[in-house]
Design an enzyme around this catalytic site. Structure first.
Site, PDB file in Angstrom:
ATOM      1  N   ASN A 152      32.464  72.573 -16.320  1.00 25.70           N
ATOM      2  CA  ASN A 152      33.156  73.142 -15.162  1.00 25.70           C
ATOM      3  C   ASN A 152      32.311  74.161 -14.400  1.00 25.70           C
ATOM      4  O   ASN A 152      32.804  74.793 -13.475  1.00 25.70           O
ATOM      5  CB  ASN A 152      34.476  73.794 -15.589  1.00 25.70           C
ATOM      6  CG  ASN A 152      34.294  75.007 -16.492  1.00 25.70           C
ATOM      7  OD1 ASN A 152      33.185  75.460 -16.723  1.00 25.70           O
ATOM      8  ND2 ASN A 152      35.400  75.531 -17.009  1.00 25.70           N
ATOM      9  N   LYS A 153      31.040  74.315 -14.771  1.00 25.38           N
ATOM     10  CA  LYS A 153      30.204  75.314 -14.118  1.00 25.38           C
ATOM     11  C   LYS A 153      29.503  74.741 -12.880  1.00 25.38           C
ATOM     12  O   LYS A 153      29.544  73.542 -12.608  1.00 25.38           O
ATOM     13  CB  LYS A 153      29.173  75.857 -15.110  1.00 25.38           C
ATOM     14  CG  LYS A 153      29.792  76.590 -16.293  1.00 25.38           C
ATOM     15  CD  LYS A 153      30.686  77.740 -15.856  1.00 25.38           C
ATOM     16  CE  LYS A 153      31.148  78.615 -17.014  1.00 25.38           C
ATOM     17  NZ  LYS A 153      32.080  77.931 -17.917  1.00 25.38           N
TER      18      LYS A 153
END
Length: 379
Positions: free
Chosen positions: A192-193
């Site tokens: 999710n980065k």
């Protein structure tokens, strides 16, 4: 809300988190697979570590299996252990404090700035004792912490700055790379980065002794010469060459990805400027942030955060609350009970903070959809 459910764009929706992958990532991954170099060493790993250090203005960078592993190794390489205190902002992901515990230290929680959501230097100074070995600036949601002020606290007392930059890869501080502004900086490449290989991390530093120790710690204590000589107790925190192949592609596309994030951030700010019940993260003039999601804080007059999130999800809009204040997490609460510094802002943010979708694959229309749904949800 029934009114929002009828909006025509709700069927497709806007998910909160999706990795941004292109044909280049697929091509590099296929190259690694075909070569057979899919283990914890190989040309893509060497290539990424070299370019990532150069990109971030540091002499050294190594990859690790996660951002949490990178924080753990950073603290361990500094010799943090039993009896040592590490000052940690109360508003951050639980991994920041967990890494301190894994290293054997004790986290000391302090409040954050109500505008930037980053660690408060005044609260940090008040928490320093003779047992303080490190301060952990967390560049929350991509905004840099005030590193000069933190160095004024740390520099005269032999205290290290261990920066958690999971949300802030390639951010800038006073016109220079942010990663070089700490004793050691860590990044996360979780799915999710901003940049992702599914799971992974990096440790960056200019300290030659620290990088030798950290490199040994990530591979069971194995020496750098490749011989089977084990210099210390270490961990299996290595990242695969296959994962680094994906990261090489992400790095090549980094400028495009970050530019799109900045455009979406500007659009959010423009569209939300006329709603006083919705406050956005402040940006200091010395900061060159990157943007991980879009954080807002709702006024006390707006509905409860869980209710707003439910309304957004009814419209197909992904959203999540801010991180809970660390002192409210069961396995961490006892540490705050011992050193009860005020955490007023952290508690407020955990109750009223909301994270909205922001990723390079979003369209301008997607931002419009999120804003329209949010305005309805907070009524």
């Amino acid at each position: 809300m029934t009114a929002s459910l009828s909006m025509p764009w709700c069927a497709s929706g806007v998910p909160l988190l999706l990795p941004d992958l292109s044909e280049l990532e697929y091509a590099y991954a296929a190259q690694a697979l075909k070569s057979g170099d899919i283990g914890p060493a190989g040309p893509f790993r060497d290539r990424f570590e070299a370019v990532w250090a150069a990109r971030n203005g540091t002499a050294h960078a190594i990859t690790l299996s996660s951002g949490t592993a990178a924080l753990h190794v950073a603290l361990a390489a500094l010799g943090i252990g039993p009896g040592d205190e590490v000052i940690v902002p109360a508003t951050t992901y639980v991994a920041s404090a967990n890494a301190v515990l894994h290293a054997g230290g004790r986290p000391v929680f302090v409040d954050v700035d109500p505008g930037t959501f980053c660690i408060d230097p005044a609260a940090t100074a008040a928490a320093v004792t003779t047992r303080t070995r490190a301060i952990m600036p967390v560049h929350l949601f991509g905004h840099p912490c005030p590193m000069d002020e933190l160095w004024e606290i740390a520099g005269t007392q032999n205290i290290a700055l261990v920066a958690d930059a999971a949300h802030a890869p390639l951010a800038g501080y006073r016109g220079s790379p942010l990663a070089a502004a700490a004793t050691v900086t860590t990044h996360s490449f979780f799915q999710n980065k901003i940049f992702s290989c599914g799971e992974g991390g990096a440790l960056l530093t200019n300290d030659p002794d620290l990088i030798v120790c950290a490199t040994q710690l990530r591979a069971h204590g194995l020496g750098l010469d490749g011989q089977s000589v084990y210099h210390r107790l270490g961990y299996n925190y290595r990242l695969t060459n296959l994962a680094c192949a994906i990261l090489c592609a992400q790095e090549e596309r980094a400028d495009t990805i970050l530019a799109r994030h900045a455009e979406l951030n500007r659009l959010y700010r423009q569209r939300l400027a006329d709603y006083p019940c919705i406050t956005v993260q402040e940006v200091r003039d010395w900061a060159q942030p990157v943007h991980w999601l879009f954080p807002v804080v709702l006024s006390n007059e707006a509905p409860a955060i869980d209710r707003v999130i439910a309304r957004l999800r009814d419209c197909g809009i992904g959203a999540r609350p801010f991180f809970p204040s660390l002192d409210t997490i069961p396995h961490l609460s006892a540490f705050h009970a011992e050193r009860r510094h005020p955490l007023t802002t952290a508690h407020h943010l955990s109750e009223r903070g909301l994270l909205l979708p922001l990723r390079a694959t979003m369209s301008d229309c997607d931002v419009e959809r999120v804003v329209e749904a949010l305005v309805v949800a907070v009524r």
